[in-house]
Scaffold this motif. Structure first.
Motif, short mmCIF file in Angstrom:
data_model
loop_
_atom_site.label_atom_id
_atom_site.label_comp_id
_atom_site.label_asym_id
_atom_site.label_seq_id
_atom_site.Cartn_x
_atom_site.Cartn_y
_atom_site.Cartn_z
N ALA A 201 0.82 -1.22 0.00
CA ALA A 201 0.00 0.00 0.00
C ALA A 201 0.85 1.27 0.00
O ALA A 201 0.47 2.28 -0.60
CB ALA A 201 -0.93 0.00 1.21
N SER A 202 2.02 1.24 0.65
CA SER A 202 2.85 2.45 0.73
C SER A 202 3.40 2.86 -0.62
O SER A 202 3.89 3.99 -0.77
CB SER A 202 3.99 2.23 1.73
N GLY A 203 3.32 1.98 -1.61
CA GLY A 203 3.83 2.32 -2.94
C GLY A 203 2.75 2.68 -3.93
O GLY A 203 3.02 2.75 -5.14
N GLN A 215 4.03 1.25 -7.36
CA GLN A 215 5.48 1.39 -7.29
C GLN A 215 6.13 0.17 -6.63
O GLN A 215 7.21 -0.26 -7.05
CB GLN A 215 5.86 2.65 -6.51
N ASN A 216 5.48 -0.36 -5.62
CA ASN A 216 6.03 -1.53 -4.93
C ASN A 216 5.40 -2.79 -5.51
O ASN A 216 4.27 -3.16 -5.17
CB ASN A 216 5.79 -1.43 -3.43
N LYS A 248 0.73 4.56 9.31
CA LYS A 248 1.76 4.05 8.39
C LYS A 248 1.41 4.30 6.93
O LYS A 248 2.31 4.37 6.08
CB LYS A 248 1.98 2.56 8.65
N ILE A 249 0.13 4.37 6.62
CA ILE A 249 -0.29 4.66 5.26
C ILE A 249 -1.33 5.77 5.30
O ILE A 249 -1.95 6.04 6.34
CB ILE A 249 -0.87 3.42 4.55
N THR A 250 -1.55 6.42 4.16
CA THR A 250 -2.54 7.49 4.08
C THR A 250 -3.90 6.91 3.69
O THR A 250 -4.01 5.77 3.24
CB THR A 250 -2.12 8.53 3.03
N GLU A 251 -4.92 7.72 3.84
CA GLU A 251 -6.26 7.28 3.46
C GLU A 251 -6.33 7.02 1.95
O GLU A 251 -7.01 6.10 1.50
CB GLU A 251 -7.30 8.32 3.87
N ASN A 255 -7.39 3.50 0.18
CA ASN A 255 -8.46 3.40 -0.82
C ASN A 255 -7.96 2.77 -2.11
O ASN A 255 -8.65 1.94 -2.73
CB ASN A 255 -9.05 4.78 -1.10
N LEU A 256 -6.74 3.14 -2.52
CA LEU A 256 -6.18 2.56 -3.73
C LEU A 256 -5.87 1.07 -3.54
O LEU A 256 -6.01 0.27 -4.48
CB LEU A 256 -4.90 3.30 -4.13
#
Length: 553
Positions: A201-203, A215-216, A248-251, A255-256
């Motif tokens: 999710a962070s990517g 990205q990840n 740790k992650i954004t909303e 959602n993505l």
């Protein structure tokens, strides 16, 4: 038998009646000349006959019957170019920035070494670094070394499920995010975990055109449909909500993550070395492909999940079989451990080079010992499988170290541990004080967990002894190995690759892919109704071919 001849089932030429026109000196009917023509994978080929002999040529023109019905040579079949890059799904190469539909999988404790990853990446192959079992500082050093050598990639790092040491899994995921490692191979997972979702999710972000940017990238290596389903679906809401609450992650990323699958690619792992369910690829791969199609029809992802094949792939025949069943790419493991770039000792590599297909067995896994999970290992030249199984037998029978009969414990100390149990426990305490102190807290309350940690001391070190070539511990080497190793040794017997010092991971990959493309041409000839001499159907690696391919790369 002639190298090529018209089979009793040949019908195509009778109905289409095409003819060949060209320089007759280009026509080959000698076995070795035909073999070389077939190995010219970039060139289209024509199979022609004068009514008595069957020839192969890469020159000339094909004419329809009405154009020149008096031509002396009839065209029986045409073979299109068969470059090795085209064996699988080209979307795999595009996605990971590699040249070939093939990657070398991760082998824990750095057996899939930085040297191996860099060699493969420099030649246009994806390779996964064996980060499992290594401390964070070793993983971080490997990241710097590989990124320096391959700033544009391709490369991947392994993220392994660690149910007994979740802190190690979490820290590895954090390092990958921190240092911009954009391809991860996830292995040994039974369910989706927070570190996996955090990495994925962070990517995620939105591109200016509205499309989701991934990205990840994540490759999941698995052998069960219920696990495959989890990776084919978006991340679980409960884990996304947990990561959101922890900041740790954004909303937006959460959602993505609900719109993309957990994995971009799924490697179907059949009968392999290391963690394995010993599944047959011919049954497992089609079932995962069918599941992918079912979920794709439901989710309608813009980019469908690709399915690759691993386990048992070590020869051109096996590679071609996987591609013909629909694999987008193939993955090798056991055979890479026998290569000069592997993080394995010379003694271990020589044992692997002598292995037959039956020289493997199952033994308790160090990382999932308490769960009864097993790994496939080499049994030739080592007592590890029997000794490890004895440890699990004792763990299952007794509630603590103190409950083990004194005679049995003394036998362990003398033949297996070669040290007093109390000394081993002190080493274990020092190890987990730095790695995961919670393991020691649990051991104080649970004598059976303390016993498991002591037994895992042996299981964990046995693989490191194999890698470093620990003198005096040869009979305790834990060498992860599947039957593919024996099949490879049988294939290269009598060739230059029989000697372990001649085995290079890039060379092996090129030979397997070249052999698969060559055999694909043979099978296509057979499909046209052209019979081929058995000698023509054997592809044996040749050093001069290797040198030519390496120079091309």
């Amino acid at each position: 038998m002639n190298p090529l001849q018209i089979g009793s089932n040949y019908r195509l030429g009778d109905s289409l009646k095409f003819f060949w026109s060209g320089d007759t000196s280009s026509l080959s009917k000698d076995l070795e000349n035909i073999r070389q023509r077939l190995l010219s994978l970039e060139s289209p080929l024509f199979v022609v006959t004068d009514g008595q002999n069957v020839y192969l040529t890469d020159k000339g023109t094909i004419l329809a019957a009405e154009t020149n019905s008096s031509a002396p040579y009839r065209c029986l079949a045409t073979l299109p170019p068969a470059p090795i890059e085209a064996l699988g799904d080209p979307a795999f190469q595009e996605w990971y920035g590699c040249r070939y539909p093939y990657y070398s999988g991760a082998m824990a404790n750095g057996i899939a070494s930085t040297r191996m990853v860099i060699a493969m990446g420099s030649a246009g192959f994806l390779a996964s670094f064996g980060a499992a079992g290594l401390p964070p500082e070793r993983i971080e050093a490997a990241i710097h070394e590989i990124q320096t050598a391959l700033p544009q990639g391709p490369y991947a790092f392994n993220l392994i499920n660690s149910p007994n040491e979740p802190a190690m899994e979490r820290r590895a995921a954090e390092l990958y995010i921190q240092h911009g490692v954009h391809t991860v191979e996830a292995s040994a997972y039974l369910e989706i975990t927070p570190p996996l979702v955090y990495y994925r999710a962070s990517g995620l972000s939105r591109q200016p055109d509205g499309k989701i940017r991934i990205q990840n990238r994540l490759i999941a290596k698995l052998s069960r449909k219920e696990v495959a389903r989890q990776f084919m679906l978006p991340a679980p809401d409960e884990i996304l909500n947990q990561l959101l609450e922890e900041g740790k992650i954004t909303e937006t990323q959460a959602n993505l993550a609900r719109l993309v699958p957990m994995a971009d690619d799924i490697t179907v792992e059949a009968d392999s070395g290391g963690h394995t369910d010993n599944r047959p690829l011919v049954g497992l791969l089609p079932s995962i492909l069918a599941l992918r199609d079912e979920i794709q029809a439901q989710m309608r992802y813009p980019i469908p999940i690709r399915i690759g094949a691993a386990g048992g792939i070590s020869t051109p025949h096996a590679a071609l079989a996987a591609f013909m069943m629909g694999a987008a790419y193939i993955v090798t493991g056991s055979i890479n451990q026998a290569c000069v770039e592997a993080g394995a000792s010379e003694h271990t590599r020589r044992l692997l080079a002598q292995a037959d297909m039956a020289d493997v067995t199952m033994a308790p896994a160090a990382d999932m010992f308490e769960m009864g999970v097993k790994v496939q290992v080499l049994k030739r030249g080592t007592m590890f499988p029997m000794r490890a199984s004895k440890l699990y037998e004792l763990y299952s029978r007794y509630p603590s170290l103190e409950a083990i009969p004194a005679e049995e414990l003394q036998k362990l100390e003398k033949t297996v541990f070669k040290r007093p149990v109390e000394e081993i426990w002190q080493d274990t305490v020092r190890f987990f004080q730095q790695r995961d102190p919670r393991q020691l807290e649990r051991a104080e309350k649970d004598p059976r967990h303390k016993m498991a940690l002591v037994f895992r001391w042996y299981l964990g070190l046995s693989s490191r002894w194999s890698n470093t070539g620990e003198k005096g511990r040869e009979m305790d080497y834990q060498i992860w190995c599947g039957p593919a190793m024996g099949a490879f040794n049988e294939w290269v017997r009598g060739a230059y690759l029989e000697k372990p010092e001649n085995r290079s991971v890039v060379d092996l990959a090129l030979q397997i892919l070249t052999g698969a493309a060559y055999l694909q041409r043979i099978r296509l000839l057979n499909a046209f109704g052209i019979q081929t001499n058995p000698d023509l159907e054997r592809y044996q690696p040749l050093r001069q071919l290797s040198e030519a391919m390496t120079e091309k790369v």
